[in-house]
Design a protein around this motif. Structure first.
Motif, PDB file in Angstrom:
ATOM      1  N   VAL A 294       0.862  -1.179   0.000  1.00  0.00           N
ATOM      2  CA  VAL A 294       0.000   0.000   0.000  1.00  0.00           C
ATOM      3  C   VAL A 294       0.899   1.230   0.000  1.00  0.00           C
ATOM      4  O   VAL A 294       1.846   1.322   0.792  1.00  0.00           O
ATOM      5  CB  VAL A 294      -0.926   0.029   1.234  1.00  0.00           C
ATOM      6  CG1 VAL A 294      -1.784   1.293   1.213  1.00  0.00           C
ATOM      7  CG2 VAL A 294      -1.803  -1.214   1.281  1.00  0.00           C
ATOM      8  N   VAL A 295       0.580   2.187  -0.871  1.00  0.00           N
ATOM      9  CA  VAL A 295       1.319   3.438  -0.903  1.00  0.00           C
ATOM     10  C   VAL A 295       0.318   4.579  -0.994  1.00  0.00           C
ATOM     11  O   VAL A 295      -0.712   4.470  -1.677  1.00  0.00           O
ATOM     12  CB  VAL A 295       2.315   3.474  -2.086  1.00  0.00           C
ATOM     13  CG1 VAL A 295       1.597   3.397  -3.424  1.00  0.00           C
ATOM     14  CG2 VAL A 295       3.201   4.710  -2.024  1.00  0.00           C
ATOM     15  N   ALA A 296       0.590   5.653  -0.290  1.00  0.00           N
ATOM     16  CA  ALA A 296      -0.306   6.803  -0.317  1.00  0.00           C
ATOM     17  C   ALA A 296       0.517   8.084  -0.200  1.00  0.00           C
ATOM     18  O   ALA A 296       1.531   8.121   0.510  1.00  0.00           O
ATOM     19  CB  ALA A 296      -1.322   6.729   0.819  1.00  0.00           C
ATOM     20  N   THR A 297       0.069   9.110  -0.885  1.00  0.00           N
ATOM     21  CA  THR A 297       0.719  10.419  -0.825  1.00  0.00           C
ATOM     22  C   THR A 297      -0.340  11.507  -0.799  1.00  0.00           C
ATOM     23  O   THR A 297      -1.324  11.461  -1.544  1.00  0.00           O
ATOM     24  CB  THR A 297       1.636  10.637  -2.056  1.00  0.00           C
ATOM     25  OG1 THR A 297       2.683   9.669  -2.038  1.00  0.00           O
ATOM     26  CG2 THR A 297       2.229  12.030  -2.039  1.00  0.00           C
ATOM     27  N   VAL A 298      -0.134  12.470   0.080  1.00  0.00           N
ATOM     28  CA  VAL A 298      -0.950  13.684   0.120  1.00  0.00           C
ATOM     29  C   VAL A 298      -0.029  14.864  -0.137  1.00  0.00           C
ATOM     30  O   VAL A 298       0.998  15.015   0.530  1.00  0.00           O
ATOM     31  CB  VAL A 298      -1.650  13.849   1.482  1.00  0.00           C
ATOM     32  CG1 VAL A 298      -2.445  15.158   1.510  1.00  0.00           C
ATOM     33  CG2 VAL A 298      -2.565  12.672   1.765  1.00  0.00           C
ATOM     34  N   GLN A 299      -0.390  15.672  -1.124  1.00  0.00           N
ATOM     35  CA  GLN A 299       0.368  16.883  -1.443  1.00  0.00           C
ATOM     36  C   GLN A 299      -0.529  18.098  -1.236  1.00  0.00           C
ATOM     37  O   GLN A 299      -1.716  18.086  -1.596  1.00  0.00           O
ATOM     38  CB  GLN A 299       0.827  16.863  -2.901  1.00  0.00           C
ATOM     39  CG  GLN A 299       2.129  16.140  -3.168  1.00  0.00           C
ATOM     40  CD  GLN A 299       2.530  16.315  -4.633  1.00  0.00           C
ATOM     41  OE1 GLN A 299       1.870  15.799  -5.514  1.00  0.00           O
ATOM     42  NE2 GLN A 299       3.624  17.020  -4.860  1.00  0.00           N
ATOM     43  N   TYR A 300       0.050  19.155  -0.708  1.00  0.00           N
ATOM     44  CA  TYR A 300      -0.712  20.387  -0.510  1.00  0.00           C
ATOM     45  C   TYR A 300       0.178  21.561  -0.891  1.00  0.00           C
ATOM     46  O   TYR A 300       1.269  21.744  -0.320  1.00  0.00           O
ATOM     47  CB  TYR A 300      -1.163  20.497   0.946  1.00  0.00           C
ATOM     48  CG  TYR A 300      -2.026  21.698   1.233  1.00  0.00           C
ATOM     49  CD1 TYR A 300      -3.134  22.005   0.437  1.00  0.00           C
ATOM     50  CD2 TYR A 300      -1.736  22.519   2.323  1.00  0.00           C
ATOM     51  CE1 TYR A 300      -3.929  23.106   0.711  1.00  0.00           C
ATOM     52  CE2 TYR A 300      -2.538  23.627   2.614  1.00  0.00           C
ATOM     53  CZ  TYR A 300      -3.632  23.913   1.800  1.00  0.00           C
ATOM     54  OH  TYR A 300      -4.424  24.998   2.084  1.00  0.00           O
ATOM     55  N   GLU A 301      -0.287  22.356  -1.851  1.00  0.00           N
ATOM     56  CA  GLU A 301       0.446  23.520  -2.315  1.00  0.00           C
ATOM     57  C   GLU A 301      -0.517  24.703  -2.387  1.00  0.00           C
ATOM     58  O   GLU A 301      -1.009  25.077  -3.459  1.00  0.00           O
ATOM     59  CB  GLU A 301       1.084  23.246  -3.680  1.00  0.00           C
ATOM     60  CG  GLU A 301       2.106  22.115  -3.658  1.00  0.00           C
ATOM     61  CD  GLU A 301       2.777  21.884  -5.006  1.00  0.00           C
ATOM     62  OE1 GLU A 301       2.487  22.656  -5.940  1.00  0.00           O
ATOM     63  OE2 GLU A 301       3.580  20.945  -5.118  1.00  0.00           O
ATOM     64  N   PRO A 302      -0.847  25.297  -1.234  1.00  0.00           N
ATOM     65  CA  PRO A 302      -1.845  26.372  -1.210  1.00  0.00           C
ATOM     66  C   PRO A 302      -1.393  27.656  -1.874  1.00  0.00           C
ATOM     67  O   PRO A 302      -2.220  28.462  -2.320  1.00  0.00           O
ATOM     68  CB  PRO A 302      -2.082  26.588   0.285  1.00  0.00           C
ATOM     69  CG  PRO A 302      -0.799  26.155   0.929  1.00  0.00           C
ATOM     70  CD  PRO A 302      -0.304  25.019   0.098  1.00  0.00           C
TER      71      PRO A 302
END
Length: 943
Positions: A294-302
């Protein structure tokens, strides 16, 4: 002196760049990245001055090649790159297989799977592995990562850094492998992709309770939210993979016994010592690997100046292998030999009478959980960029080896066999004949046919053996750096940073002897009992080596039914279960200057930097006394290393031509098992001459246990230079020529040295000497490693438009090495070293149709294999060439099936075996493993 040379070269390069300050005031400032960026499947080109590698649409094998070439071209190090064709479509069946196709790399197959790699002639311990730029733990007792723990389906690509760069932390001496996962904000729309494949192995079911058909499936979800400022990607992969192995292993680790003329039966052999088969074990191994990733990524660039991301990876690995067959003591036993033919110093045919075979019905299990998580935050203000990164990686692995013996009766009792043998180096080493029926449950009983207990457990017989190695590895990292872009004619940026790593590794290996419960209850009787009829399985077929059927059962069932009992291992080195722990605390400070200067018509880019590394390593483990008592000790060392490096890239007036020069000091830490404080020693206080001797040759002290470690070991150190010429003549075409040289200033060997035993128990005796000889890992002299590499990617449409879609990629490598721990002794081979490597792929890719054939070749090499008790052992392996092929079709736009791809893949098409041998004579086969071919049929769909 070479260290000074590196520093001088670095300084000269900086002065050269500085001399160009006034050369051209109009040079545009360029931001240089520290690592190869990940290619995204669909995105606009980066803004001017961003400096990120160009994002490329990946939709086929040719586009995968193009994306990889583009990243290689723009990289600030000498690097090799693999890019996924699309989501869930790494070009090969596994990450290791893809890596092994790169110049200078080779894979070793473990249980038929490409699992570990060698880079530029150096084994897995010399190559560091990162996941998204973060250091990773290993599930073994070495540092080399087993790549089959990482599913290929949830990887977006791989970068292999062959040269060092100050801003890359956790680098290896041979190189660094950086595994990449998906960045969701690189995609501009939601993507959902699924795939499923079934697979079949051609060796069939070698054991009746195994399988020959497996499957794998994966799914990936990528989406963007909040006006494309928030991205999420989740990937899941599951594998159920069978492997069937025909395995022949011959005793002596490749050192065959030598017979001499003059016995009553060997009267026709030469008067000079002649090699003869000593014995062996012959098994059908059936394996089922289940792995969920299982692999997961969250990216946030406000905003444009702030970005943060969170990565998570988990892999659950369950591997069960049935190993059934028979072990035959031949010359190394009381069996009577005859020699029919003798050829060039080897008895190539004959027979043995009075052979007491040992039947085996073993099972080996491995269960591992691997976790990795990381957070990254980056803030940019004007010319300043501040980055913080936190990482965590852990592994928990428990293995077991359960051996169960059977035969016609305990040692010295029961029928014996007559075994014929004929040398067949290309067909399992030897072909055998026999007379007994090893599958007859009325003849074959649970017993100790070899007498292997040797009386060590009193009147009990050893009917088997069980060990359960357990490894826990945990790693925390914290990193902070500041980057300042510079508006000058020579330098583009300066980066300074620090990294802290805290790693702990614990190991234990409890061991037991297996005895029958009936024998425990009545030690003077019931030493041989039949296998319960309900537990007898369909026989295992060994006709491929001439031994016919053998008895089969699951020893776990017999233990559960209380037919077997466990008795703790009585050996001296079983005390305290060989438990040890390793602790490493590493502080790394680094500084890097990025170059961007114009030298006439030639542009100079690259970087110059250095790392200062402070290491505090220690180990806690038992010192085991001759009376089987022990006391724990903690020992270790602190040391510093200064590692300068330089990467210079000269882009010629024709920008398709580049010359790269690199120099660095590199290091690789010792394996954890080598760093262990575990120490087993002997004290011969009963020998009065030794007790009163002042001559170290007559010392009462000794220590030669192979498990002994040395917590004061320092790393391998090397000075390295690289030179590369690259010609990019098409989007998917390039030529690269590379030469490299590494001077290993130190190396780690297992040698006998003088050791101070002061303070260790002597049972109240006072010897005249407290020094003696101890065999354990030590830092010794190094040697040289140098080589040449050539790589070519050629799309055939450059030759003729009619050949559009056809092409080849390939590379060759040559490596030469000389390692001399003792200048008076011959040089030694390095684990994983092959003098020659070659890889090639011929492909067709057009209008959705793909077909390709690949070959991987490596010359003979020192392989790392599993020895007794699942320990580590090295064997010389024959060169091998592995052939693979695959064909697929992706339905095109306008079709009602658009988004669907169907595929057929085949691996090890020529059934290339793994063969190890001894005495530099390929007839003296030590092990011969045949894996068969593997075929996969499946489909993928992208919404």
């Amino acid at each position: 002196m070479r260290f000074a040379l590196l520093a001088t070269v670095a300084g000269t390069a900086m002065l050269t760049a500085g001399a160009a300050f006034a050369a051209d005031d109009s040079i545009v400032t360029q931001r240089s990245e520290t690592q190869v960026a990940q290619a995204a499947p669909a995105a606009a080109a980066p803004a001017a001055g961003d400096g990120m590698l160009e994002e490329i649409i990946v939709s086929g094998f040719r586009q995968s090649i193009q994306a990889s070439i583009e990243q290689k071209r723009n990289a600030t190090q000498i690097v090799e790159v693999i890019t996924a064709e699309d989501i869930g479509k790494l070009p090969d069946n596994s990450i290791a297989e893809s890596i092994a196709r790169l110049p200078g790399l080779a894979a070793q197959r473990v249980d038929g799977r490409a699992s570990v790699i060698s880079l530029r002639g150096l084994g897995p311990d010399f190559t560091a592995t990162l996941l998204n730029g973060r250091e990773q733990v290993s599930t073994g007792n070495n540092r080399g990562v087993e790549f089959d723990q990482y599913p290929a389906e949830i990887s977006s690509g791989v970068a292999v850094y062959k040269t060092s760069q100050a801003s890359v932390v956790g680098q290896g001496l041979a190189g660094t492998v950086d595994l990449k996962t998906i960045r969701p904000l690189d995609y501009k729309e939601r993507v959902v992709a699924v795939s499923a494949r079934s697979e079949y192995v051609t060796n069939g079911k070698l054991n009746s309770d195994s399988k020959e058909i497996g499957y794998r499936f994966s799914g990936t979800y990528v989406d963007q939210f909040a006006n494309d400022t928030l991205g999420l990607s989740i990937g899941v992969s599951h594998l159920n993979q069978p492997t069937q192995i025909k395995s022949a292993r011959f005793w002596g680790d490749g050192n065959y016994p030598q017979a001499t003329r003059g016995t009553t039966v060997l009267t026709n052999i030469p008067t000079t010592p002649t090699y003869i088969i000593g014995g062996g074990e012959f098994r059908a191994n059936s394996q089922t690997l289940k792995r969920t990733g299982v692999v997961a990524t969250v990216q946030y660039e406000p905003t444009d100046n702030f970005a943060t991301s969170l990565d998570f990876f988990y892999s659950k690995f369950d591997d069960v292998q049935y190993q059934r067959g028979v072990e035959l003591p031949l010359f190394w036993s009381g069996a009577v030999p005859t020699a029919t033919t003798v050829e060039n110093g080897l008895v190539t045919a004959g027979s043995f009478s009075g052979v007491k075979g040992v039947g085996r019905s073993d099972i080996r299990e491995t269960h591992a959980d691997l976790y990795s998580a990381g957070w990254n935050g980056k803030y940019t203000k004007d010319a300043w960029t501040v980055t913080a990164d936190l990482g965590y990686s852990s592994a928990d692995r428990e293995s077991s080896r359960f051996e169960a013996y059977y035969g016609t009766g305990r040692n010295g009792v029961g029928a014996t066999d007559t075994v014929g043998y004929t040398s067949t180096p290309n067909d399992f080493g030897w072909q055998l004949t026999k007379r007994l029926n090893y599958a007859d449950p009325n003849l074959m009983q649970l017993t100790d046919p070899g007498g292997w207990s040797g009386g060590s457990i009193g009147s009990l017989d050893q009917n088997g053996y069980l060990n359960k190695p357990h490894i826990q590895d945990e790693l925390y990292t914290a990193r902070f750096d500041v980057k300042r872009e510079i508006d000058s004619n020579a330098f583009s940026a300066v980066t300074v940073g620090a990294n802290y790593t805290d790693r702990s590794k614990d190991y234990e290996q409890p061991e037991w002897y297996i005895v029958t419960t009936a024998n425990v209850q009545n030690p003077t009787a019931q030493r041989s009992i039949p296998v319960p009829a309900a537990s007898v399985l369909k026989p295992t077929d060994l006709s491929w080596i001439g031994l016919g059927d053998t008895l089969a059962f699951d020893p776990r069932d017999l233990l559960a039914q209380n037919i077997y009992s466990l008795v703790k291992c009585p050996r001296l080195n079983c005390v305290n279960d060989l438990a040890y722990s390793i602790s490493e605390k590493v502080w790394t400070g680094y500084a890097q200057v990025d170059l961007d200067a114009q030298l006439g018509d030639t542009r100079l880019t690259g970087n110059i930097g250095a790392q200062y590394i402070r290491t505090d390593q220690s180990s806690t483990a038992p010192v085991i006394n001759p009376d089987k008592t022990f006391k724990p000790i903690t020992d270790g060392i602190k040391y510093n290393n200064f590692l300068p490096n330089m990467n210079l890239i000269f882009t010629l007036p024709n920008e398709d031509h580049k010359i790269r020069l690199a120099a660095a000091r590199q290091m690789a830490r010792a394996r954890p098992d080598q760093l262990s404080a575990l120490f087993t020693y002997g004290f011969d206080g009963g020998n009065e001459a030794k007790l009163n001797s002042t001559n170290i040759a007559m010392s009462p002290w000794s220590a030669d246990d192979e498990k002994n470690g040395n917590p004061k070991l320092k790393p391998w150190i090397a000075d390295a230079i690289d030179a590369t010429y690259e010609f990019y003549f098409a989007d998917a075409g390039y030529l690269a020529l590379n030469g490299y040289y590494k001077w290993l200033k130190t190396y780690i060997y297992r040698e006998t040295t003088i050791y101070d035993f002061t303070g260790l128990p002597t049972n109240g005796l006072t010897p005249k000497l407290f020094t003696g000889y101890a065999k354990r890992p030590v830092n010794g002299n190094g040697g040289d490693i140098y080589g040449l590499e050539a790589a070519l990617s050629l799309p055939f449409d450059l030759i003729s438009e009619r050949l559009d879609g056809f092409g080849i990629t390939g590379n060759v490598g040559y490596t030469k090495t000389s390692i001399t721990p003792d200048p008076s002794q011959p040089s030694q081979p390095i684990p994983g070293y092959s003098k020659y490597t070659a890889q090639g792929t011929f492909y067709y890719d057009k209008d959705g149709f793909q077909a390709r054939v690949s070959a991987n070749h490596r010359s003979k090499f020192l392989a790392e294999v599993t020895g007794f008790g699942q320990g580590r052992a090295n064997r010389m392996a024959k060169g091998e060439t592995v052939m693979d092929a695959q064909v697929s079709y992706e339905f095109q736009e306008g079709s009602s099936l658009q988004g669907l791809t169907v595929m057929l893949q085949g691996y090890n098409l020529t059934n290339e075996p793994f063969v190890a041998y001894g005495q530099n004579d390929t007839r003296l086969v030590e092990r011969y493993e045949e894996f068969g071919s593997r075929y996969l049929l499946g489909a993928s769909y992208k919404f």
